[in-house]
Design a protein around this motif. Structure first.
Motif, PDB file in Angstrom:
ATOM      1  N   HIS A   1       0.863  -1.184   0.000  1.00 31.95           N
ATOM      2  CA  HIS A   1       0.000   0.000   0.000  1.00 31.95           C
ATOM      3  C   HIS A   1       0.899   1.233   0.000  1.00 31.95           C
ATOM      4  O   HIS A   1       1.914   1.261   0.707  1.00 31.95           O
ATOM      5  CB  HIS A   1      -0.928   0.021   1.210  1.00 31.95           C
ATOM      6  CG  HIS A   1      -2.006   1.042   1.069  1.00 31.95           C
ATOM      7  ND1 HIS A   1      -1.803   2.371   1.350  1.00 31.95           N
ATOM      8  CD2 HIS A   1      -3.285   0.931   0.648  1.00 31.95           C
ATOM      9  CE1 HIS A   1      -2.917   3.038   1.109  1.00 31.95           C
ATOM     10  NE2 HIS A   1      -3.831   2.186   0.684  1.00 31.95           N
TER      11      HIS A   1
ATOM     12  N   ASP B   1       0.733   4.022   1.444  1.00 28.01           N
ATOM     13  CA  ASP B   1       0.885   4.717   2.726  1.00 28.01           C
ATOM     14  C   ASP B   1       1.649   3.911   3.782  1.00 28.01           C
ATOM     15  O   ASP B   1       1.847   4.390   4.896  1.00 28.01           O
ATOM     16  CB  ASP B   1      -0.493   5.086   3.282  1.00 28.01           C
ATOM     17  CG  ASP B   1      -1.239   6.047   2.363  1.00 28.01           C
ATOM     18  OD1 ASP B   1      -0.576   6.775   1.596  1.00 28.01           O
ATOM     19  OD2 ASP B   1      -2.482   6.054   2.410  1.00 28.01           O
ATOM     20  N   ALA B   2       2.079   2.712   3.447  1.00 31.10           N
ATOM     21  CA  ALA B   2       2.692   1.830   4.445  1.00 31.10           C
ATOM     22  C   ALA B   2       3.989   2.382   5.036  1.00 31.10           C
ATOM     23  O   ALA B   2       4.264   2.167   6.214  1.00 31.10           O
ATOM     24  CB  ALA B   2       2.947   0.452   3.839  1.00 31.10           C
TER      25      ALA B   2
ATOM     26  N   THR C   1      -3.262   1.675  -4.838  1.00 33.91           N
ATOM     27  CA  THR C   1      -3.682   1.108  -3.561  1.00 33.91           C
ATOM     28  C   THR C   1      -4.100  -0.352  -3.683  1.00 33.91           C
ATOM     29  O   THR C   1      -4.302  -1.013  -2.673  1.00 33.91           O
ATOM     30  CB  THR C   1      -4.844   1.911  -2.934  1.00 33.91           C
ATOM     31  OG1 THR C   1      -5.969   1.864  -3.809  1.00 33.91           O
ATOM     32  CG2 THR C   1      -4.433   3.342  -2.666  1.00 33.91           C
TER      33      THR C   1
ATOM     34  N   SER D   1      -2.211  -2.702  -4.948  1.00 36.46           N
ATOM     35  CA  SER D   1      -0.926  -3.387  -4.762  1.00 36.46           C
ATOM     36  C   SER D   1      -0.346  -4.045  -6.009  1.00 36.46           C
ATOM     37  O   SER D   1       0.815  -4.394  -6.019  1.00 36.46           O
ATOM     38  CB  SER D   1      -0.984  -4.413  -3.618  1.00 36.46           C
ATOM     39  OG  SER D   1      -1.615  -5.609  -4.007  1.00 36.46           O
TER      40      SER D   1
ATOM     41  N   ALA E   1       0.380  -5.328   4.392  1.00 38.70           N
ATOM     42  CA  ALA E   1      -0.445  -4.161   4.702  1.00 38.70           C
ATOM     43  C   ALA E   1      -1.872  -4.627   4.979  1.00 38.70           C
ATOM     44  O   ALA E   1      -2.443  -5.396   4.211  1.00 38.70           O
ATOM     45  CB  ALA E   1      -0.429  -3.182   3.537  1.00 38.70           C
TER      46      ALA E   1
ATOM     47  N   VAL F   1      -5.601  -3.435   5.107  1.00 39.13           N
ATOM     48  CA  VAL F   1      -6.354  -2.315   4.540  1.00 39.13           C
ATOM     49  C   VAL F   1      -7.858  -2.560   4.644  1.00 39.13           C
ATOM     50  O   VAL F   1      -8.307  -3.685   4.875  1.00 39.13           O
ATOM     51  CB  VAL F   1      -5.954  -2.050   3.075  1.00 39.13           C
ATOM     52  CG1 VAL F   1      -4.488  -1.683   2.957  1.00 39.13           C
ATOM     53  CG2 VAL F   1      -6.266  -3.248   2.204  1.00 39.13           C
TER      54      VAL F   1
ATOM     55  N   PHE G   1      -5.282   2.408   4.083  1.00 42.24           N
ATOM     56  CA  PHE G   1      -4.264   1.723   4.875  1.00 42.24           C
ATOM     57  C   PHE G   1      -4.605   1.814   6.356  1.00 42.24           C
ATOM     58  O   PHE G   1      -4.967   2.864   6.863  1.00 42.24           O
ATOM     59  CB  PHE G   1      -2.892   2.355   4.605  1.00 42.24           C
ATOM     60  CG  PHE G   1      -1.799   1.787   5.451  1.00 42.24           C
ATOM     61  CD1 PHE G   1      -1.282   0.534   5.193  1.00 42.24           C
ATOM     62  CD2 PHE G   1      -1.288   2.511   6.516  1.00 42.24           C
ATOM     63  CE1 PHE G   1      -0.274  -0.002   5.982  1.00 42.24           C
ATOM     64  CE2 PHE G   1      -0.268   1.992   7.301  1.00 42.24           C
ATOM     65  CZ  PHE G   1       0.232   0.736   7.031  1.00 42.24           C
TER      66      PHE G   1
END
Length: 190
Positions: free
Chosen positions: A42, A44-45, A85, A87, A153, A155, A166
């Motif tokens: 993701h 934002d990870a 988002t 992946s 991640a 989510v 995330f």
């Protein structure tokens, strides 16, 4: 009294957000349904103040997103109709990065084009100081060529943004890998 349901899924749910017929309204506030799934990556990870100090590389993700901006649609959030988002683009990039590193590790001396077995053997050296800093997280392989303690991640599909939001990172070992990123010499038994 209304009931609340949480649906938990694996990484195959990563494509829900791009599925045109996905019922976003079922996940709206007050619906009583929450979906959580394990995503392979993701955006934002590895950003923000709560990002782990080890196990991933914000710089590697930035390098990937810069390529997306340069060669994609000009928006860092999507390549064509594919959201970062979900992946898939990140994992494809990391897969190619891993293959390229294994090929480069196998072209030593007079070897210009390595055999497939040499490339596979090159994967076995991708740990410790030779780990790769992928866009999804560090790529550390064990002595069998399998990912070691790879970040996952967690989510949630967000009905408001119609994208995966995330929540947190999780690791098979329960914590990020040490900077040495070296897998144990034994196979886990289950």
């Amino acid at each position: 009294m209304s009931k609340h349901y949480t649906v938990v899924s694996g990484s195959h749910a990563s494509t829900l957000a791009v599925f045109r017929a996905f019922g976003w309204e079922a996940l709206s506030r007050g619906s009583g349904i929450t979906v959580r799934y394990a995503s392979l990556a993701h955006p934002d990870a590895w950003s923000g103040p709560n990002a782990p100090k080890t196990g991933g590389s914000p710089a590697a993700y930035r390098q990937f997103s810069d390529l997306v901006r340069e060669f994609g649609t000009g928006r860092s959030a999507a390549i064509g109709q594919v959201s970062l988002t979900d992946s898939r683009a990140v994992i494809t990039y990391d897969s190619l990065t891993t293959a390229i590193a294994a090929i480069r590790n196998s072209t030593v001396g007079a070897v210009k084009m390595p055999e497939l077995t040499q490339v596979a053997d090159g994967w076995l050296r991708l740990h410790g100081q030779s780990k790769l800093e992928g866009a999804s997280d560090w790529i550390c392989l064990d002595r069998y060529g399998n990912a070691y303690n790879k970040a996952v991640a967690i989510v949630t599909p967000d009905a408001r943004t119609k994208a995966a939001r995330f929540e947190t990172l999780a690791w098979p070992d329960g914590k990020p890998p040490a900077p040495t990123c070296t897998a144990p010499n034994h196979r886990a038994t289950g």
